[in-house]
Write a protein that holds these residues in place. Sequence first.
Motif, PDB file in Angstrom:
ATOM      1  N   PRO A 108       0.753  -1.173   0.024  1.00 35.13           N
ATOM      2  CA  PRO A 108      -0.051   0.131   0.080  1.00 35.13           C
ATOM      3  C   PRO A 108       1.046   1.273  -0.016  1.00 35.13           C
ATOM      4  CG  PRO A 108      -0.894  -1.600   1.766  1.00 35.13           C
ATOM      5  CD  PRO A 108       0.561  -1.996   1.262  1.00 35.13           C
ATOM      6  N   ASN A 109       2.052   1.181   0.557  1.00 33.73           N
ATOM      7  CA  ASN A 109       2.930   2.532   0.792  1.00 33.73           C
ATOM      8  C   ASN A 109       3.478   2.704  -0.735  1.00 33.73           C
ATOM      9  OD1 ASN A 109       2.987   3.683   3.640  1.00 33.73           O
ATOM     10  ND2 ASN A 109       2.993   1.620   4.076  1.00 33.73           N
ATOM     11  N   LEU A 110       3.968   1.795  -1.289  1.00 37.38           N
ATOM     12  CA  LEU A 110       4.534   2.135  -2.730  1.00 37.38           C
ATOM     13  C   LEU A 110       3.590   2.416  -3.381  1.00 37.38           C
ATOM     14  CD1 LEU A 110       6.630  -1.342  -3.440  1.00 37.38           C
ATOM     15  CD2 LEU A 110       7.314   1.237  -2.842  1.00 37.38           C
ATOM     16  N   ILE A 111       2.132   1.919  -3.604  1.00 32.37           N
ATOM     17  CA  ILE A 111       1.273   2.504  -4.415  1.00 32.37           C
ATOM     18  C   ILE A 111       0.816   3.902  -4.008  1.00 32.37           C
ATOM     19  CG2 ILE A 111      -1.160   2.118  -5.201  1.00 32.37           C
ATOM     20  CD1 ILE A 111       0.845   0.430  -6.391  1.00 32.37           C
ATOM     21  N   SER A 112       0.518   4.019  -2.683  1.00 32.68           N
ATOM     22  CA  SER A 112       0.236   5.460  -2.394  1.00 32.68           C
ATOM     23  C   SER A 112       0.983   6.628  -2.864  1.00 32.68           C
ATOM     24  CB  SER A 112      -0.127   5.500  -0.786  1.00 32.68           C
ATOM     25  OG  SER A 112       0.639   6.646  -0.115  1.00 32.68           O
ATOM     26  N   ARG A 113       2.447   6.274  -2.967  1.00 32.01           N
ATOM     27  CA  ARG A 113       3.239   7.313  -3.318  1.00 32.01           C
ATOM     28  C   ARG A 113       2.993   7.984  -4.772  1.00 32.01           C
ATOM     29  NH1 ARG A 113       8.032   7.956  -0.492  1.00 32.01           N
ATOM     30  NH2 ARG A 113       7.322   7.297   1.378  1.00 32.01           N
TER      31      ARG A 113
ATOM     32  N   VAL B 265      -7.144  15.511   8.295  1.00 37.63           N
ATOM     33  CA  VAL B 265      -7.270  14.329   7.010  1.00 37.63           C
ATOM     34  C   VAL B 265      -5.741  14.018   6.777  1.00 37.63           C
ATOM     35  CG1 VAL B 265      -7.831  14.194   4.669  1.00 37.63           C
ATOM     36  CG2 VAL B 265      -9.403  15.074   6.538  1.00 37.63           C
ATOM     37  N   ALA B 266      -5.379  12.927   6.838  1.00 37.73           N
ATOM     38  CA  ALA B 266      -3.745  12.546   6.448  1.00 37.73           C
ATOM     39  C   ALA B 266      -3.965  11.536   5.053  1.00 37.73           C
ATOM     40  CB  ALA B 266      -3.216  11.766   7.628  1.00 37.73           C
ATOM     41  N   SER B 267      -5.045  11.308   4.637  1.00 36.19           N
ATOM     42  CA  SER B 267      -5.124  10.584   3.323  1.00 36.19           C
ATOM     43  C   SER B 267      -4.304  11.224   2.387  1.00 36.19           C
ATOM     44  CB  SER B 267      -6.456   9.992   2.896  1.00 36.19           C
ATOM     45  OG  SER B 267      -6.826   9.136   3.605  1.00 36.19           O
ATOM     46  N   ARG B 268      -3.718  10.523   1.338  1.00 32.88           N
ATOM     47  CA  ARG B 268      -3.270  11.055   0.085  1.00 32.88           C
ATOM     48  C   ARG B 268      -4.371  10.868  -0.928  1.00 32.88           C
ATOM     49  NH1 ARG B 268       1.800  12.066  -1.444  1.00 32.88           N
ATOM     50  NH2 ARG B 268       1.828  10.910  -3.213  1.00 32.88           N
ATOM     51  N   LEU B 269      -5.417  11.925  -0.639  1.00 30.02           N
ATOM     52  CA  LEU B 269      -6.409  12.105  -1.745  1.00 30.02           C
ATOM     53  C   LEU B 269      -6.268  13.262  -2.679  1.00 30.02           C
ATOM     54  CD1 LEU B 269      -9.489  11.427   0.353  1.00 30.02           C
ATOM     55  CD2 LEU B 269      -8.420   9.798  -1.382  1.00 30.02           C
ATOM     56  N   ARG B 270      -6.644  13.182  -3.878  1.00 27.71           N
ATOM     57  CA  ARG B 270      -6.595  14.378  -4.767  1.00 27.71           C
ATOM     58  C   ARG B 270      -7.736  15.133  -4.260  1.00 27.71           C
ATOM     59  NH1 ARG B 270      -2.890  12.716  -8.975  1.00 27.71           N
ATOM     60  NH2 ARG B 270      -2.855  10.285  -8.805  1.00 27.71           N
ATOM     61  N   VAL B 271      -7.575  16.692  -4.511  1.00 27.20           N
ATOM     62  CA  VAL B 271      -8.397  17.581  -4.125  1.00 27.20           C
ATOM     63  C   VAL B 271      -9.836  17.052  -4.885  1.00 27.20           C
ATOM     64  CG1 VAL B 271      -9.188  20.099  -4.604  1.00 27.20           C
ATOM     65  CG2 VAL B 271      -6.802  19.477  -3.940  1.00 27.20           C
ATOM     66  N   ALA B 272      -9.728  16.861  -6.061  1.00 28.70           N
ATOM     67  CA  ALA B 272     -11.215  16.598  -6.958  1.00 28.70           C
ATOM     68  C   ALA B 272     -11.755  15.366  -6.213  1.00 28.70           C
ATOM     69  CB  ALA B 272     -11.008  16.299  -8.448  1.00 28.70           C
TER      70      ALA B 272
ATOM     71  N   THR C 240     -10.133  24.436  -9.121  1.00 23.26           N
ATOM     72  CA  THR C 240     -10.029  23.851 -10.433  1.00 23.26           C
ATOM     73  C   THR C 240      -8.436  23.716 -10.716  1.00 23.26           C
ATOM     74  OG1 THR C 240     -11.987  25.032 -11.090  1.00 23.26           O
ATOM     75  CG2 THR C 240     -10.718  23.754 -12.946  1.00 23.26           C
ATOM     76  N   GLY C 241      -7.740  24.427 -10.573  1.00 25.15           N
ATOM     77  CA  GLY C 241      -6.388  24.343 -10.768  1.00 25.15           C
ATOM     78  C   GLY C 241      -5.565  23.519  -9.924  1.00 25.15           C
ATOM     79  N   LEU C 242      -5.949  23.132  -8.633  1.00 23.99           N
ATOM     80  CA  LEU C 242      -5.568  22.263  -7.892  1.00 23.99           C
ATOM     81  C   LEU C 242      -6.096  21.021  -7.734  1.00 23.99           C
ATOM     82  CD1 LEU C 242      -5.401  24.631  -4.637  1.00 23.99           C
ATOM     83  CD2 LEU C 242      -3.470  24.077  -6.168  1.00 23.99           C
ATOM     84  N   ALA C 243      -7.237  20.505  -8.670  1.00 27.02           N
ATOM     85  CA  ALA C 243      -7.934  19.501  -8.711  1.00 27.02           C
ATOM     86  C   ALA C 243      -7.202  18.299  -8.588  1.00 27.02           C
ATOM     87  CB  ALA C 243      -9.057  19.488 -10.095  1.00 27.02           C
ATOM     88  N   SER C 244      -6.035  18.240  -9.354  1.00 26.28           N
ATOM     89  CA  SER C 244      -5.420  16.956  -9.101  1.00 26.28           C
ATOM     90  C   SER C 244      -4.183  16.715  -8.256  1.00 26.28           C
ATOM     91  CB  SER C 244      -4.851  16.462 -10.629  1.00 26.28           C
ATOM     92  OG  SER C 244      -4.081  17.393 -11.080  1.00 26.28           O
ATOM     93  N   ARG C 245      -3.958  17.677  -7.599  1.00 26.83           N
ATOM     94  CA  ARG C 245      -3.200  17.789  -6.417  1.00 26.83           C
ATOM     95  C   ARG C 245      -3.673  16.967  -5.191  1.00 26.83           C
ATOM     96  NH1 ARG C 245      -0.093  22.709  -6.005  1.00 26.83           N
ATOM     97  NH2 ARG C 245       0.601  22.307  -3.963  1.00 26.83           N
ATOM     98  N   PHE C 246      -2.486  16.314  -4.531  1.00 27.37           N
ATOM     99  CA  PHE C 246      -2.709  15.594  -3.330  1.00 27.37           C
ATOM    100  C   PHE C 246      -2.953  16.425  -2.431  1.00 27.37           C
ATOM    101  CE2 PHE C 246      -0.413  11.786  -5.716  1.00 27.37           C
ATOM    102  CZ  PHE C 246      -1.585  11.051  -5.652  1.00 27.37           C
ATOM    103  N   ILE C 247      -3.720  16.386  -1.431  1.00 28.08           N
ATOM    104  CA  ILE C 247      -4.273  17.292  -0.277  1.00 28.08           C
ATOM    105  C   ILE C 247      -2.928  17.469   0.539  1.00 28.08           C
ATOM    106  CG2 ILE C 247      -6.689  17.352  -0.387  1.00 28.08           C
ATOM    107  CD1 ILE C 247      -6.806  15.317   1.623  1.00 28.08           C
ATOM    108  N   ASP C 248      -2.157  16.315   0.777  1.00 27.98           N
ATOM    109  CA  ASP C 248      -1.063  16.689   1.758  1.00 27.98           C
ATOM    110  C   ASP C 248       0.126  17.350   1.045  1.00 27.98           C
ATOM    111  OD1 ASP C 248      -0.252  14.702  -0.127  1.00 27.98           O
ATOM    112  OD2 ASP C 248       0.547  13.212   1.229  1.00 27.98           O
ATOM    113  N   THR C 249      -0.199  17.762   0.006  1.00 31.00           N
ATOM    114  CA  THR C 249       0.965  18.816  -0.671  1.00 31.00           C
ATOM    115  C   THR C 249       0.432  20.248  -0.592  1.00 31.00           C
ATOM    116  OG1 THR C 249      -0.191  18.354  -2.944  1.00 31.00           O
ATOM    117  CG2 THR C 249       1.536  17.095  -2.231  1.00 31.00           C
ATOM    118  N   LEU C 250      -0.761  20.380  -0.226  1.00 28.65           N
ATOM    119  CA  LEU C 250      -1.472  21.705  -0.236  1.00 28.65           C
ATOM    120  C   LEU C 250      -0.978  22.699   0.837  1.00 28.65           C
ATOM    121  CD1 LEU C 250      -5.099  20.845  -1.209  1.00 28.65           C
ATOM    122  CD2 LEU C 250      -3.125  21.524  -2.768  1.00 28.65           C
ATOM    123  N   SER C 251      -1.043  24.034   0.812  1.00 26.07           N
ATOM    124  CA  SER C 251      -0.853  24.945   2.157  1.00 26.07           C
ATOM    125  C   SER C 251      -2.074  24.954   3.081  1.00 26.07           C
ATOM    126  CB  SER C 251      -0.516  26.321   1.480  1.00 26.07           C
ATOM    127  OG  SER C 251      -1.781  26.909   1.088  1.00 26.07           O
ATOM    128  N   GLY C 252      -1.917  25.302   4.251  1.00 28.00           N
ATOM    129  CA  GLY C 252      -3.189  25.086   5.206  1.00 28.00           C
ATOM    130  C   GLY C 252      -4.365  25.892   4.504  1.00 28.00           C
TER     131      GLY C 252
END
Lengths: 326, 324, 252
Positions: A259-264, C86-93, C126-138
Amino acid sequence: MTMATAVRLKFGPSAAALGALLALAAVSLFVGVSELSPGALFSDPQALGLMMASRVPRTLAALLAGGALAIAGLVMQALARNRFVEPSTAGTTQSAALGVLLVTVLWPEAPLGWKAAVAVVTALAGTSVFLALAHRLPPTQPFLVPLFGIVYGGVVGAVATFAAWQLDLLQYLETWTTGEFSGVLRGRYELLWIAGALVALAWWTADRLTILSLGRDVGIGLGLNYAAVLRLGLVIVSAIAALTVVVVGIIPFVGLVAPNLISRFAGENLRHTLPWVAGTGAALVLSCDIIGRLIRFPYEIPVGIVLGVVGAALFLGLLFAGRGDG
Amino acid sequence: MAEAAVLSGAASPARRLTLTAAVALLACAAYMTIGLRGDLALGLELRGLRLGAMICVGVAVAVSTVVFQTLTANRIVTPSIMGLDALYIFCQTALVFALTGLGFAGIDPRLQFFGNFFVMTGLALALFLPLLGRRLDLGLLLLTGVVLGLLFRSLSVLLARLFDPNDFAVLQGAVFASFSRTRPDLLLIAWLITAAGTVVAWRMRHVLDVVALGEEAAVGLGVSWRSVVAGLLALVAALVAAATALVGPMAFLGLLVASITDRVAGTGRHAVLLPAAALVAVVVLVGGQTVLQHGLGGEGTLAIVVEFIGGIIFLVMLFAGVRR
Amino acid sequence: MIDISDVSLTLGGSVILDQISLTLPKGGVTALVGPNGAGKSSLLSLIARLRPLQTGRITVDGHPIDTTPTRQLAKVMAILRQDPGVASRLRVAELVGFGRFPHSGGRLTAEDRRIVAETLERFDLTGLASRFIDTLSGGQRQRALVAMTFCQGTGTVLLDEPLNNLDMFHARELMRMLRKIADEHGKTVLVVLHDINHAAAHADRIVAMKDGRIAAAGDTASIIRPDLLEMVFGFPMQVETIAGRLTVLHHA
């Protein structure tokens, strides 16, 4: 449309990955102590027999166990909201092994299915205790959760070892604690199909599990039946871990590394990443099994030992690789 | 832990030490005499050897743990939790593997021990000096150590299997000691190393008091930090090697001893801490063995029981530390 | 409309909320203010059924919150807690898309996709739609979370101290956004605020709490009064009209 283009993993990479997995499976079919060539399958009935009775079941078992364990890790991470846990570092597998030991003592001639059922129950109990305690650790210190889990697993393991020692069953315990595919034959691995079905169930409920990983407040706010999904996840993790322990023994770190590899690369929206995680886990376990068959040919090194080395090294890599981009 | 309750009053360190020493002596006497029958001389000799091994292991683990905890400024990190004993066993397996491959299988085990000891100390310094220097978050430091331990353990098993796939269990028996099968041939060497290490630690007790204040304070007081840390780490590695060679890995013995010592000693001064830890370790090992041998469990289970209790103490400390 | 009657909350023997009764009409922005420990967040959690109701009764748009199925409620009201971590690596969209979960159960329909795209546009994401939320500013993260809450498409939106960790610019932007949601979409917004001036500038109504009770409730202008504020917060402060706006001088 932006959503679809931004999120969907393209078809090309999936086809390539599936091809690679199939190629690996093909290699697995023709690697082993008894020589077996693709040509012989058509001319030699004995070769075909060996293929169907041993090589095919073994390869399927490795794919199923690997895929299922990777998903168990993924679900465990959503449950604990911590990306460094998996069944073998949360006391789940150790509790399952304790359960099998219990059955073996109380009901030695129990069929495999009953052993598995008891192992699922003890794994559920052990994991519930882990989760209840892990949720009390502060989310600001994410490393404490896996640390707690590993030591907790060690304590449960010590109970199992003590009991096994007292009852002179240490040899038995060894077979469940060291994952191995060499004993897998037709008729002895089919329980793993249940683990495969649980992977499908996890995929079916992927959105709920993703929301679960966003936390209780967000989950309830979005109308999720939080407690029910938590229980479902617990059952998936415990059942997969227990089934693999009963059939092949403990295979560590798969649920952590895949999971960690893919999540990256692909993030953590489980609906999209889940098949990738399962495929990575299956490939990881199968390649480690092939390595185990080849590295000291014609002897076999159990896959659990190979993955103990490969998995621990990858785990360390993940711990420190993640520190740069925080 | 009964003595901890007795000593929790405001007794002076000297009185606390005397009392602990008395309990330790009592445990030794009980171990030597209870249930002795048959050939007295032989029985006493056998028990004496094992008592010697246990005391040696206890002292080595106690001193190495106290020094390591001072070095890391923390009461929950111990050498075994950081994977040092697993590292020793890995080095030993690797050495046997290499020597046999080169045709030196019959080499004297004592010589082997020394070779192994140097390799291990080198590796320990190479691994842990940078790790300790990076000022990692405590959780990450511990987790790294635990995973390193798992890695070394798996590597040892893998090597043993590669080395002799048929009889790996036999090799494991020969290479890996345990409490039920101590290595009498290494007893003398282990004693020498433990004695030397303890003397060095004792002579450095005031330096240790300063090191305990942390890097900045220690440097301010004139300690040359890097060389002292490297030296202390080598000392810890030597003691761990001695203990592990005799009885095998004991992941949580150090922690168990250190947490009891904390209550018994009632001070952070190493002049008290070091002897108190050593005495507590003897009480735990010898007392535990006596109880297990004649009561519950049987004699082979001491390591497992220590593992169980020590693991629980670790978890309690983890949660208590969080709440603080 | 939010209707609260006779709600009390006791935790570990201490009374957190004491017989609260309050009715908030449909539409408009209501600010919930008061000193620390007044019970603002607890009241919000109760309304949002994040905490079980002990006594009393709460309905949102006529739905009793303790008996209505949780999925049904998620179509009526949305809640954003302070720092949900929220710590998941989800995209904004993807995150915003999960706001449609109560309606679609995760499998987004074409209609859902349209709403998500619109929401991204509205919140300038819209410009941030495909960014992961853990890479965004507060500030961006907070905006994404508010967008998810909005995307739920509910008539009522509850927010618990949404300005925490936002700088002045982003705090003002967020408050204007809430104002717009209420004005253009007729939503009922209930927001817990620490800064009384944000409440004065953007809220239609203010509910002031103290010691687990409602100390005062009414139009913004009727609450932003020196005597009332002193009663609630426990120290004297000045209220001036600067450039046509009520301003509370409480810093000096």
